[in-house]
Design an enzyme around this catalytic site. Sequence first.
Site, mmCIF file in Angstrom:
data_model
loop_
_atom_site.group_PDB
_atom_site.id
_atom_site.type_symbol
_atom_site.label_atom_id
_atom_site.label_comp_id
_atom_site.label_asym_id
_atom_site.label_seq_id
_atom_site.Cartn_x
_atom_site.Cartn_y
_atom_site.Cartn_z
ATOM 1 N N ALA A 1 0.820 -1.211 0.000
ATOM 2 C CA ALA A 1 0.000 0.000 0.000
ATOM 3 C C ALA A 1 0.852 1.259 0.000
ATOM 4 C CB ALA A 1 -0.940 -0.007 1.207
ATOM 5 N N GLY B 1 2.995 -13.561 -2.592
ATOM 6 C CA GLY B 1 3.190 -13.017 -3.932
ATOM 7 C C GLY B 1 2.062 -13.344 -4.890
ATOM 8 N N ARG C 1 -10.979 -19.758 2.798
ATOM 9 C CA ARG C 1 -10.001 -20.031 3.855
ATOM 10 C C ARG C 1 -10.646 -20.406 5.185
ATOM 11 N NH1 ARG C 1 -5.523 -15.202 2.839
ATOM 12 N NH2 ARG C 1 -4.373 -16.270 1.183
ATOM 13 N N ILE D 1 -3.174 -8.195 -2.008
ATOM 14 C CA ILE D 1 -2.254 -7.335 -2.767
ATOM 15 C C ILE D 1 -3.011 -6.327 -3.622
ATOM 16 C CG2 ILE D 1 -0.361 -7.229 -4.427
ATOM 17 C CD1 ILE D 1 0.557 -9.955 -3.487
#
Length: 506
Positions: A54, A88, A333, A489
């Site tokens: 960010a 990533g 999740r 991300i």
Amino acid sequence: MSNKDLLGRRNFIKGMGAAAGVAMAAPALAVSENANGVKWDKEVEVLIIGSGFAGLAAAIEATRKGAKDVHIFEKMSYFGGNSAINGGLFAAPDTPMQKQEGVKDSVDTMVADQLAAGRGIADEALLRHVAEHAVEALQMTLDAGSEYHPYLQQLGGHSVARTYQTTVSCGAGITQPLLQECRKLGVHTHNRAKFDGFILDEKGGVVGVKMREGYYFDKPESGKLVRIKARRGVIMATGGFAQNINMRMAQDPTLTAEVGCTNAPGATGEGMFEMFRLGAVPVHLAHIQSGPWASPDEGGFGYVSNYSIYNFPHSIAIDRLTGKRFMNEIADRKTRADAELNCRDAQGNPLPPILITSYEDSKQHPNTKKVLKYNVGWKFDSIDALAKHFDVPLAPLKKQIAEYNDYVKTQSDPQFGKNMTEAKGKFIQAPFTVVRLWPKVHYCQGGVQINTNAEVKDSLTGKPISGLYAAGEVCGGIHGVSRLGSCSIPECMVMGMTAARIMMQA
């Protein structure tokens, strides 16, 4: 259109190494002060706290929008924060690689997937804003030099494959190129500089900050106090609080120090606490996510996490007590983490389940060599040897594998409803690779409330706090009960870019 140019425009740099809750925070707390009579030590145009996704995206965007004096402050000795050690993984809808692979996707589809995981309390406006600008953020990483694998992944809870992953399988593949891009653009970067509170004007607006320069993380009171004026405002990109044991236990007493955590040590939440003291709205602090892909056999995020994320679509997760599957391996999740935590032995003690994959399929991911090399994964030439090693009942396991392989053939999973698209032609057959699974604290859905301009909202007025912006995990309410993997991300980067744009327009 190439993987290098997502927007029709035009290499990797090697990686590195609520108010009540405030009182319980382990870190030393900051205290804000009034600007009247303050002697400023320095003045900057744009001030950013935090050097993760960010903060770096905000700095680049502010510079692109005309800022001449942008400063990033990072409390740790290294730049990148928790972002540098994440997986990533970057989700974006309607990308060139999806078109190449024949994947049909859209902003609406990505938002719908996230709303389902959010279980009714996610912020649809913010999710849509992020999804609409995700490709733009992805392009920023490519322009800076990030490199991604030439294939997409379908992570848990996503209805289609939309996730890119850096070739180094970690966030440093993004943070380091972005950091280098910042420096090329003339952004000033300061490490060992700890935020110590806001400085406010007579109306309660943020006009500057107190910082401690020369700060050492293991010495909470270290550093020289300086006061810095921010002409355009302050962007808080300080991350979550997963490493703050007291704070997370205040929300969920089961998340003790014995529970593993994937985050960097600096994820302690001081920036969030100070915004609460300032009047920011606390949202969803009790929703703390555990990663179902983690391993009890290694510390932190480790090698198994990315191995599991890649292999879940074409693998089976087995309860060692029964020899049977116990979940949809690509559910969201929370669903998977809760299911794993229910895997117990006859006495009720934790019995970490196992993820079984055909070695011919698992070896396509670079982490397979690493999990085997460092003994956090195993390779077996027969199902008998596998069952004996993990003390799994053999007959039920053989039956389960045969049934699952039928699901692969028919492309339908009547057992748990798993989407079998990514499992097509990938049967569970010898030789096998196996890892153990057990959830670790990974992400805090809670934080301060922002609007789609990345402005921090005041709890009394509902209006933005003047001069204050926030982006990334320090913000709450965006994802609801459970965040989908690879959506952090784009959220961090899009909201950082948004904060910079709005600040430069003010």
